[in-house]
Structure formats: structure tokens, C-alpha cells
Scaffold this motif. Structure first.
Motif, PDB file in Angstrom:
ATOM      1  N   ILE A 399       0.843  -1.210   0.000  1.00  0.00           N
ATOM      2  CA  ILE A 399       0.000   0.000   0.000  1.00  0.00           C
ATOM      3  C   ILE A 399       0.873   1.253   0.000  1.00  0.00           C
ATOM      4  N   TYR A 402       2.207   1.874  -3.386  1.00  0.00           N
ATOM      5  CA  TYR A 402       1.147   2.291  -4.307  1.00  0.00           C
ATOM      6  C   TYR A 402       0.869   3.781  -4.140  1.00  0.00           C
ATOM      7  N   LEU A 408      -0.198   0.811 -10.055  1.00  0.00           N
ATOM      8  CA  LEU A 408       0.174  -0.535  -9.625  1.00  0.00           C
ATOM      9  C   LEU A 408       1.497  -0.980 -10.222  1.00  0.00           C
TER      10      LEU A 408
ATOM     11  N   TYR B 122      -3.050 -10.415  -6.054  1.00  0.00           N
ATOM     12  CA  TYR B 122      -3.651  -9.282  -5.342  1.00  0.00           C
ATOM     13  C   TYR B 122      -3.556  -7.999  -6.174  1.00  0.00           C
ATOM     14  N   VAL B 123      -2.358  -7.757  -6.725  1.00  0.00           N
ATOM     15  CA  VAL B 123      -2.169  -6.554  -7.535  1.00  0.00           C
ATOM     16  C   VAL B 123      -3.135  -6.557  -8.714  1.00  0.00           C
ATOM     17  N   TRP B 126      -6.757  -6.083  -7.408  1.00  0.00           N
ATOM     18  CA  TRP B 126      -6.954  -4.705  -6.970  1.00  0.00           C
ATOM     19  C   TRP B 126      -7.328  -3.827  -8.172  1.00  0.00           C
ATOM     20  N   SER B 127      -6.591  -4.033  -9.289  1.00  0.00           N
ATOM     21  CA  SER B 127      -6.868  -3.201 -10.462  1.00  0.00           C
ATOM     22  C   SER B 127      -8.231  -3.536 -11.043  1.00  0.00           C
ATOM     23  N   TYR B 131     -10.176  -1.786  -4.035  1.00  0.00           N
ATOM     24  CA  TYR B 131      -9.266  -1.985  -2.921  1.00  0.00           C
ATOM     25  C   TYR B 131      -9.798  -2.925  -1.839  1.00  0.00           C
ATOM     26  N   PRO B 134     -10.334  -7.322  -2.207  1.00  0.00           N
ATOM     27  CA  PRO B 134      -9.062  -8.024  -2.406  1.00  0.00           C
ATOM     28  C   PRO B 134      -8.108  -7.883  -1.211  1.00  0.00           C
ATOM     29  N   THR B 135      -8.059  -6.697  -0.589  1.00  0.00           N
ATOM     30  CA  THR B 135      -7.131  -6.519   0.524  1.00  0.00           C
ATOM     31  C   THR B 135      -7.475  -7.452   1.676  1.00  0.00           C
ATOM     32  N   ALA B 162      -7.416  -3.597   6.805  1.00  0.00           N
ATOM     33  CA  ALA B 162      -8.004  -2.909   5.653  1.00  0.00           C
ATOM     34  C   ALA B 162      -8.619  -1.589   6.087  1.00  0.00           C
ATOM     35  N   TYR B 166      -7.430   2.128   5.001  1.00  0.00           N
ATOM     36  CA  TYR B 166      -8.407   2.964   4.309  1.00  0.00           C
ATOM     37  C   TYR B 166      -8.570   4.301   5.027  1.00  0.00           C
TER      38      TYR B 166
END
Lengths: 499, 177, 315
Positions: A399, A402, A408, B122-123, B126-127, B131, B134-135, B162, B166
Motif C-alpha cells: 500500500i 502504491y 500498480l 492481489y495486484v 486490486w486493479s 481496494y 481483495p485486501t 483494511a 483505508y
């Protein structure tokens, strides 16, 4: 005198103190997070502080600057992950200390010397800003090139086990740094058609990968459930009297290094930390344990990199030229508040200069106090079972990386360098010289080529500062090569004699 | 991998001296000449590749003298020279030790490769899916791979992480996740 | 166990939080009915970021929805441009389009100006040519005349930038021997001139304003149509007989194909933002001038600039 009182008094308004507190909380949070730099926090905060009074706004931004500098050291020591480039050198001895069960001691020493470094640099800022800033202007491309070449000689001393591998690591770092656009012509180099590579490999992603993720992967590879891991053992907190004596010398030496580097525009806490560590090592009686958990190493790297804060503040305020990236953002905010940095600031608004100094000193002392109290809690986090720690490190690193670019791709770069890092680690190729190469490579190449553009080859030697610094670099390399050879010859002579 | 006894016994990297009965088994990594040679050869191959790539840089404005090719070319030549020295050292030297590196554990490979694969997934996720979800799944999966089996921990910890992230990024720093 | 207590508390907080997230936002037909993302092509802190955040704050007030600024730095801004081009053309993703819109395609980037909807130009930061206070040159004429006999070095903020192009074009136009020396940003370029390491500097108005106000830097010319309020008594290049303008301009754009009604709403809102006092207060101290050109006019300007930079950078 009235300026002094007015300047100090301006800070002790309730609203300003509240701003200071806000900055403190934000700064300490972001400092702990690998990847989130003070620059980013200050930039984002400057959006909110625009509408504040100048003194209130300065209180928020400067306190973030100070608090993040302290917080930075924590992940370096505890999980081998430099929060920002400035704390790279902290990992050299801080993390080994933690592994030896001295995490508490390392954190306390780090906090104490960081405070010493900042306070010493603030004395310099308050007393000699204008002449120092004039000195800083003397550093043009050829002088910068000489500084960088001198700094490159550190590669020899941070190559722990094998000199060849250390130098190879340095070359790897220098080469990786060439990815992206050429600094002088703008031609693409090694971008392989990948758009993101045009701006080069993201420095923060690379260091988090090489240090933090590589260390995590190594632990995953080698961890044995039944083997005692001493890292979470708290050990002692406060240094003993003899340890205070031991860290005095490295603190003074590296403090001076940090003060000088801080004033040079374009050279910041990262270079200072490495140079300070190197100088303290060569002056130490216990230099062979540097890099293996020597308390002097922690003291040296953190004093030096913290001592750059006042230096960058000096060039920023006395010239209007940002001393580092945080200050670049700060200048933008100050101009909006109607504060025009430059030599005239010290003549026209002495009270404001006093206020800035007071905020920095107060922020340093309060952060130090809070850090000394919260360190035990930070270390207790490591008492959590391994699976929680590992998962948290991996998630936080992802994170944090990022957030530096909102892309990404940067996360991918970090993970790739994590894998490269663990392979290099298993091959005993040290990460320190790689990072040094990454920092110094672009500076060396670009400044050399600028010098040649301006004056041709003569530009390197016809300026006194660069000529002297280059001579120092040559001496450093010659002694580094000659010392082991001479020692071996002496040893041989001794054996012949005894036979 | 060949691990000559001679090398092991002269190694300076082992902390446990052979004389005393070891309180715990010796987990430090064993030195290996083959490994050292392999490192040097790989370094040499990569340096040569770097040199070729450096000469292939396309220049917009024509080169000559100190152009964009010059610095990478010089660096790759340094790399080649150092790799050759390393190769020579690997053949001649007897004192290679591996510092405080520990030997790799059997389950280690699985742990590392699985967490790397999970990170990659995960990457990607995520895309694709944003967020939050997946996290939580990623953190939970990592915990499971690392050996946590209590369902409470597997659910609550990921959710807490998470939310903390956030809150810090999205709400406090206004970095959109 | 303490840890589990901590987890229970976090879970409670999570539940509350989830509730807050789940509150439905009522869909409306009229634009805008949800948050707008404003993509900036530079890292937080620079002139692009500052302008974008000031615009975003005004749009937020005017449109009544959140305008979230997202920094996507990298590759001369083309990372951000490419990202915006890939988003749906519904007006909910817009971005800051700098002078690199006219430059990127000429220096080897995969970038096409036609992939975008141009909403409005909002700012311009003119380029200035400055020398150290003790320099023998007082006008652009004197400086160029001297450069005809000896080679003079001029620092700028980076390779293939508007600032580098200014030096290059000036020397090509007049036959003066000027060597452009690119630095890593405007501040170090100005520092090099202040320290006497180069003979002159081309930089943005904001970067030279401090030194100009302090009297440590003389500004010889400003490459803009009209005089700049921060540089009293400084003539434009045109006034000195060299019809050249260079600026780090910028505007707001979106993906190609934003529907006309949405485009109109955005254009009108941006127009209001540019003329607002808060916007002025945020950008003018940094040497940036508010310049408004509606979408079509700005597009024509970008095309003209692109053609000009194409010639300058082709060499």
C-alpha cells in the motif's frame, strides 16, 4: 530583542500549539509507514493549510517534517525497511542490533541522536544562515560531481564481506539508475517500450523491495518455528554510561558531516546518513563491528541525516532555493502566505525567523518525548506471532508503495526488486552499495555532463572546491586499496622473520 | 550443490565452534564454490548483455563524445571487469563464507513462492475489483499460508488492517485507493 | 487476551464504518451525480498540482460533488494522459493537461492529441530569461550580442522542456552561441545562475520571482504577450524585437467523446473557477497567470504549439 520575544511568543498561542499537535500526529503516522515520505505528507497537508495563518500553517508543515524524520527510523530498525531514503544507513546497524535483541536500545539511541542532530542544525540556522547560504551557491555542477565521486568511495567501506561483490553491487545500482530518460538529451534508455520506465525506476519502490521485501522473503525461506528469534526480546532501553561515551564521538563527527551536506543543495539526508556512517566507521575503535549491530553506527547515521534538516531550511529561507523536496513544497505554501524566502527575509522579518526556529525546536523536543514514551509499544508490536507480522509488513509495503504514484506498476517494481533482493542476499551481494549507486548515479552522470557542457574538461579541475574534493576522493581510494596490501605485506614480513 | 568439507571447516561464518556440543543445530548457510562460480558467471553474462543494450540505445539527435550511451557503456565495462575478478576469486579463494545467512528451510520455498504469487494475484485483483475486498482476502490468505489457523484471527485481523489503511490513506491523506 | 480485545473493538469500528459506506447515494440523471476524479500528471507539490487542487476546490463548490485529486506522475505526464484516455468519457474523469501535450509526441512518447476532449485552458506560466545581478548584460539585445562572439551557457529546468526549447530557438533565430544546460528542475537551474556557474537561466516566472525581488537576479526578458505583474519594468521579448512566446501553460481535459451537455456544464464550471478570487489567490503568488480559453480555442492553440515544438525539437 523584541523580535526574539515576539517570534517566540507567536508560537505559544493555543491555536498554533494545536496545529503543532496535528502536525505531530500526521508526521509520526506517515513516518512509520514505509514509502510515505514527509514530502508527500507535507504536499497533501499544504492543501489544507493554505487558508490558515502563516504561523499556524508553518507549525503544521514544519512539525510534519520533524516528526516524520523521527518516525522514519522505526521501520528501518525493526523490519529493515527504510521509511524514506534518509534512513537507509540506519538499517546498516539498526536492524542487526534489533536481531541481536537490542531493538529498544537502538530505537532510543536513534531518537536521542536525531534530536541532537536537528537541534545542532537549528543553532546553525539561527546564527549563520545568510553566510552559509552564500557558501551553498558555490556548489555548481563541477563541485557536485566532486562531492558525488567522494561519496562513491563509501562503497568500499559498506562492502562488508567481499570488496569485489560490494563494488559489483555498486555498479548494479549505478546501472539501474540509468533506466529512463537521459538527463541531458532526453533520449530513452532501457525503457523497452514500457511507458512507466521513462521516468526511471521509482526509487522508493526499489529500496523497499531491496531492503524490506527481500528481508521478509529471506525470513520466509529460513524461519524455523522452534528456533528462538531474539528480535522481539526487548533488551535494555537506556544506554549505559559507557555507551553514552561511545556514541559521543560518532555523534560529533557525523553531526558535522550532516551539517555540511545539509547546506549543499541537491544533497540530502540519504547521502548525509551514508557519509556520516562511513566517517564514523573510519574513526571508530570498533570499526570491524560496523554493519553488524554497532551502536555507534546507529548514532552516526541518524545524527548525520537529521542534521541536514537545518541545512535545507537554511538554503530554503536564505536563498529561496529549496534545500530538499519537502522544502520545495514548503516554499510554494510560504509564497501563498505572502512570505518571500530570500536574504531579505532575515533583514525584514527577523521575528519570523525566530518563530521558525522555535517551531522546529519545540517540535523536536515534543517528538523526542513522545517517541521515548511510545517506543516500548512499538517494539511490543513485534511480540505478535510471526504470521501477523509478516502479513502486515507485506500489505503495508504494497500500500505504501502504491500511494507514492497511484500506479500498480510501482508495486510490481517493488515486488520484482524484492525477488532480486532476496537472490542477491543469498549470493552475499550487499544491498547498501546498490542503493548508494542508485542515489549517486544520476547525480554523477548529469553533473559531469553539465560541467563538460559549460566549461569542457577543464571545468573539473580549475575550480578550487572540486579540485580539492576530487583529490580527497583519490586519497580515499588509494588508502582503501593500499591498507590491506600493506597489512598483508607486514604480516608476511613478520612470518618470514619468525621463521 | 557441491559443498566441499574443506571449505566448510575453514569457514569463518559459522558461530558454533566444532569442539563444543551445539546447544541447537547449526542453521547457518554452507559456503559453496559452485555457487560462487555460478554468481560470477551470471554477473558476467548480465554485464555483457548490459553492454550490448547500451550500445543499442537509440539517439534522437545523433551522438558522439559523451552522449547518452557513454555512461552505461562505461558501467557495463566495469561490471564485466568485476565479474571476471569475482570468477577468478571463486576459483582461487578458499575463504568464502556467507556471513550470518541461514540455510533455507524445507517449507521456506513454498512459503515464499506462495506469498509472491498471492501478491501478484492481489495486484491484479486490486486493479480489477477495487481496494477493499481483495485486501481483506489477500491479508487473510497470507495469514493462512504463514500458519494461522484460528478463524477469528483470519477474519478480524484482515478487516482491521483494511480499515486502518483505508482510514489513513483515503480519509486522512486523501490518497484515493 | 489483550490482542483479541483489540480485534473485537476494531471489528465494531469496522461495522460502523461499513454502515457509513453503504449509505446509498441516490442516482440522478443530471450531471454530476457522483464524485469526479481529477488526474494530475505530476507528484503532489508542484505548479501543476497546485493549480489542479485550486481548480478542483472551486469545481467542488460549484458542482456540489466531491472532486478527488489523483496524482499519477511519470513519463513526462504520459502515464496520466494514457490513464485518462482509457476512462469512460462521461465527464467523471478529467485531468490537468500541461504544455507537454504539445511536446510529448515529438520526443518519442506514445501520445496522440486527438484522444482527448479539450475543456478549457486555465493558466500560463511564462518563461523568463535572467542573469545574475552583477552580470554585464542589461538587455536581451546586449546578451545576444555578446553571445555572438563567445559561447554563453544558459541553464534550464530539464531536457526537452519548454524552457530548453526557448534557449534553443533563441540561438537558432539570432545566431547567438547559447549552450543549453538542463538541470533537474527549475530551482537548481536558478541556483546555478545565482552561483555564477552558468551565464544565464531560462525558468518559469515563479521560480525567478524570489531572486528578482531580492535583487540578486536581473530578468532580461519575459517570453509572453504582455508584461507580468511580478516583474515590474521588465520588457517582453517582443517589445525588444524578438517575437517569441514560451510558457508552461495548462488546461483541463478529459477522454475523447464527452457528450456535449456534460462538456458544457464542465466548461462553464471551469470558467467560473478560473475567474474566482480563491483560484487567483492560490496561483498568482507562484508566478502563474490565469488564462482562460474555451475548449475549441484551446485545442487550436495546442495544435499550433505542437507544430511549433515539432519544428524546434526536430533540429
Amino acid at each position: 530583542m523584541t523580535a526574539l520575544l515576539a517570534g517566540i511568543g507567536a508560537v505559544f498561542e493555543p491555536s498554533v500549539l494545536l496545529c503543532l499537535g496535528t502536525g505531530l500526529v500526521v508526521g509520526m503516522l506517515v513516518g512509520m509507514f514505509p514509502g510515505i515520505t514527509a514530502t508527500m505528507a507535507v504536499a497533501l497537508a499544504s492543501g489544507f493549510t493554505m487558508t490558515l495563518e502563516p504561523v499556524q500553517g508553518l507549525a503544521v508543515l514544519l512539525t510534519i517534517y520533524v516528526a516524520a524524520n523521527f518516525g522514519d527510523r522505526i521501520p528501518s530498525i525493526l523490519i529493515n525497511t527504510p521509511g524514506t531514503p534518509a534512513s537507509i544507513a540506519t538499517t546498516f546497524d539498526g536492524y542487526p542490533m534489533a536481531k541481536n535483541g537490542e531493538a529498544g536500545l537502538a530505537l532510543i539511541v536513534s531518537a536521542l541522536v536525531s534530536a541532537v542532530g536537528i537541534l545542532a542544525s537549528m543553532v546553525l540556522f539561527a546564527s549563520a544562515s545568510v553566510p552559509l547560504a552564500q557558501l551553498a551557491l558555490k556548489f555548481g555542477p563541477s563541485e557536485m560531481f566532486a562531492v558525488v565521486i567522494l561519496a562513491m568511495t563509501i562503497m568500499i567501506s559498506i562492502s562488508s564481506s567481499s570488496l569485489t561483490k560490494g563494488l559489483l553491487a555498486g555498479v548494479i545500482g549505478l546501472f539501474i539508475a540509468t533506466v529512463g530518460r537521459d538527463p541531458i538529451t532526453g533520449d530513452a534508455r532501457f525503457t523497452f517500450g514500457i511507458r512507466e520506465l521513462n521516468s526511471g525506476l521509482d526509487f522508493i519502490a526499489v529500496i523497499i523491495g531491496l531492503f524490506g521485501i527481500a528481508e521478509l522473503f529471506d525470513q520466509l525461506l529460513t524461519h524455523r518455528d522452534h528456533k528462538v528469534q531474539p528480535i522481539s526480546a526487548l533488551g535494555r532501553w537506556w544506554p549505559t554510561r559507557s555507551e553514552y561515551k561511545r556514541i559521543a564521538k560518532p555523534t560529533v563527527i557525523s553531526g558535522i558531516v550532516g551539517l555540511i551536506v545539509g547546506v549543499i543543495p541537491g544533497a540530502g539526508g540519504d547521502i548525509a546518513g551514508l557519509l556520516g556512517w562511513d566517517r564514523a566507521k573510519s574513526a571508530s575503535k570498533t570499526r570491524e563491528t560496523f554493519g553488524k549491530g554497532n551502536i555507534e553506527g546507529v548514532a552516526a547515521s541518524d545524527t548525520a541525516s537529521s542534521a541536514t534538516l537545518g541545512g535545507s531550511l537554511t538554503t530554503t529561507m536564505a536563498l529561496g532555493i529549496p534545500g530538499d523536496s519537502v522544502m520545495a513544497v514548503m516554499i510554494g505554501s510560504m509564497i501563498i502566505w505572502g512570505i518571500q524566502p530570500g536574504p531579505s527575509l532575515f533583514v525584514n522579518r527577523p521575528a519570523l525567523v525566530v518563530t521558525i526556529t522555535t517551531i522546529m525546536v519545540l517540535a523536536t523536543l515534543v517528538t523526542l518525548g513522545i517517541n521515548l514514551v511510545r517506543m516500548p509499544m512499538m517494539v511490543k508490536l513485534l511480540d505478535m506471532p510471526k504470521h501477523y507480522i509478516w502479513a502486515t509488513i507485506l500489505v503495508f509495503c504494497i500500500i505504501g508503495t502504491y500511494a507514492t504514484t497511484n500506479n500498480l506498476f510501482t508495486v510490481t517494481v517493488m515486488l520484482v526488486f524484492g525477488v532480486i533482493g532476496v537472490i542477491l542476499k543469498r549470493c552475499s551481494i550487499p544491498a547498501g552499495p546498490i542503493v548508494l549507486g542508485l542515489i549517486l548515479g544520476p547525480l554523477a552522470e548529469a553533473n559531469l555532463r553539465r560541467t563538460l557542457l559549460i566549461d569542457g574538461p577543464a571545468g573539473l579541475i580549475n575550480k578550487p572546491i572540486s579540485a580539492v574534493l576530487l583529490a580527497f576522493a583519490v586519497i580515499a581510494v588509494v588508502t582503501a586499496i593500499a591498507t590491506p596490501i600493506l597489512a598483508r605485506r607486514r604480516q608476511k614480513a613478520a612470518t618470514v622473520q619468525s621463521n | 550443490m557441491i559443498e566441499p568439507q574443506k571449505l566448510a571447516s575453514t569457514s569463518g561464518g559459522t558461530d558454533v565452534s566444532p569442539g563444543e556440543p551445539a546447544a541447537e543445530p547449526d542453521y547457518s548457510a554452507k559456503p559453496s564454490r559452485t555457487l560462487e562460480i555460478a554468481i560470477a558467471v551470471v554477473a558476467l553474462v548480465l554485464s555483457v548483455a548490459a553492454l550490448v543494450l547500451s550500445r543499442d540505445i537509440v539517439l534522437r539527435m545523433g551522438g558522439g563524445g559523451i552522449d547518452p550511451k557513454w555512461w552505461p557503456t562505461m558501467l557495463s565495462c566495469c561490471g564485466i571487469a568485476l565479474s571476471l575478478v569475482l570468477l577468478l576469486q571463486a576459483f582461487l579463494s578458499t575463504s568464502s563464507h556467507r556471513g550470518d545467512l541461514l540455510a533455507i528451510e524445507r517449507r521456506g520455498w513454498t512459503r515464499m513462492i506462495v506469498s509472491l504469487t498471492l501478491s501478484a494475484v492481489y495486484v491484479f485483483a486490486w486493479s480489477r475489483f477495487g481496494y477493499v475486498v481483495p485486501t481483506i482476502i489477500f491479508t487473510g490468505a497470507l495469514l493462512w499460508v504463514f500458519g494461522l489457523r484460528s478463524w477469528k484471527g483470519l477474519v478480524i485481523f484482515p478487516v482491521a488492517v483494511a480499515i486502518f489503511i483505508y482510514g489513513l490513506f483515503h480519509l486522512l491523506l486523501r490518497v484515493p485507493l | 487476551m489483550k490482542l483479541s480485545k483489540f480485534f473485537m473493538q476494531s471489528a465494531a469500528a469496522a461495522a460502523l464504518f461499513g454502515l457509513a459506506l453503504a449509505t446509498p447515494s441516490f442516482a440522478q440523471d443530471k450531471f454530476p451525480s457522483k464524485d469526479i476524479t481529477f488526474v494530475v500528471q505530476a507528484a503532489a507539490g508542484g505548479a501543476s498540482d497546485r493549480t489542479s487542487r485550486a481548480i478542483a476546490a472551486e469545481l467542488e463548490k460549484d458542482l456540489g460533488v466531491n472532486v478527488i485529486v489523483e496524482n499519477r506522475p511519470g513519463a513526462t505526464g504520459t502515464v496520466a494522459f494514457a490513464h485518462v484516455a482509457e476512462q469512460p468519457a462521461d465527464g467523471y474523469t478529467i485531468g490537468f493537461g500541461p504544455v507537454e501535450f504539445a511536446i510529448a509526441e515529438h520526443i518519442g512518447y506514445d501520445f496522440n492529441r486527438e484522444n482527448y476532449t479539450y475543456l478549457a485552458q486555465v493558466m500560463d506560466s511564462p518563461v523568463v530569461l535572467a542573469v545574475r545581478a552583477d552580470s554585464p548584460y542589461n538587455t536581451l539585445e546586449e546578451f545576444l550580442e555578446a553571445a555572438k562572439t563567445e559561447e554563453l551557457s544558459v541553464s534550464n529546468s530539464g531536457a526537452a522542456s519548454a524552457f530548453a526549447a526557448a534557449t534553443f530557438t533563441l540561438s537558432k533565430m539570432t545566431g547567438a552561441k547559447l549552450t543549453g544546460v538542463p538541470f533537474d528542475g527549475g530551482a537548481p537551474a536558478v541556483a546555478a545562475a545565482l552561483g555564477g556557474h552558468v551565464d544565464a537561466v531560462t525558468a518559469g516566472a515563479g521560480e525567478t520571482a524570489t531572486a528578482f525581488a531580492d535583487g540578486t537576479l536581473k530578468v532580461l526578458a519575459i517570453f509572453s504577450d504582455k508584461p507580468h505583474p511580478m516583474f515590474e519594468g521588465v520588457k517582453t521579448a517582443k517589445e525588444q524585437g524578438y517575437d517569441l512566446t514560451f510558457g508552461a501553460w495548462g488546461g483541463v481535459y478529459g477522454p475523447a467523446g464527452i457528450p456535449d451537455d456534460v462538456k458544457e456544464i464542465l466548461e462553464e464550471s471551469i470558467r467560473k473557477a478560473v475567474s474566482s478570487q480563491t483560484f487567483l489567490d492560490a496561483i498568482t503568488p507562484a508566478g502563474i497567470l490565469p488564462v482562460y480559453r474555451p475548449g475549441d480555442e484551446w485545442k487550436a492553440f495546442v495544435d499550433a504549439e505542437a507544430a511549433r515544438y515539432g519544428e524546434m525539437l526536430a533540429q
